[in-house]
Motif scaffolding. Sequence first.
Motif: not given
Length: 346
Positions: A33-35, A37-50
């Motif tokens: 599913a992660l594959e 997702i648009h690259e800009e959305v992934v690049a601006r991601y900040y998280g500490c878990g799943l």
Amino acid sequence: QDYYGKELQKSEDLKTSACVTSARPLPKVVRDALECIHEEVVARYYGCGLVVPECLASCRILDLGSGSGRDCYLLSQLVGEQGHVTGIDMTKSQVQLAARASSHTPSIPPPLFPSSSQVEVAKKHIAYHMDKFGYQKPNVEFLYGYMEKLGDAGLADESYDIVISNCVINLAPDKRAVLQEAYRVLKPGGEMYFSDIYTSQRLSEAVRKHRVLWGECLAGALYWRDLYSIAEEVGFSPPCLVTASPITIGDKELEDIVGDCHFVSATFRLFKVPGSSRAGPGQVIYNGGIVGHERELLFDANFTFKEGEVVDVDAEMAAILQSSRFAKEFLIRANGTNTATPQGCC
């Protein structure tokens, strides 16, 4: 708003590992599913878990502090076209921040090349993802608002099956208000599944007022025991720890300010268990078949359910399984009798 709306432009700009930690390997269904997702959305991601709980088909999910929308677009695929995901975030773009400042100080012009806010990044890629997923209409929406005041964004009582949050509750000064609002919008039997940062002790005033440590998700972290007391006050079941991992700071100046306090990234699940569901301990048998967890369901640090295996559970876990969306995934034996109460969103 300033740190995430202006200073951070990508996850590599972070100074600590607090907002980029994940303690669990990703299941194949999540990796796939992660594959998408648009690259800009992934690049601006900040998280500490799943923050991907199990049994999601057709669920209504609310993401507190959804940022660029990565988790929303991930869950969009897992709930399916009949499900729905709402993201809410409070970050504004440089243009919005400058406009607010210039309304008080007319001499301050907006920047010539503004960066997009988190909400703007998420919204502009809705069509891309719906086309990628093959959906006829969007099953995601993104709102600007505060997680302490979900009513201001129009979110009604008992309107969601699951509330998630990925490393943002620490950014809210009033944690109790966040949990209270999550409890309010959850349906009976609903779940709050969230990752965040916790501390080994209560933080000093110097740490709690440090601007960078706030932006890095550390200065606002809860002392872990306080989570348990707040959850109980709000009405949730006792927190179930799913996974945890230590945080490394890696910046000498910040380490000196923090001192001997230790930080951990942890994922918990809380349930809104109706009073009528509370009974005694019992036995449960996992039927198997949940997507990605067909043979084994790692529920939390204390309970792993294998298909067809009888497991003794305490009263709290029996009530959670019987009242939640997991009810029809288990055969539940309470006090020697079989109980089947299919409900929830699966």
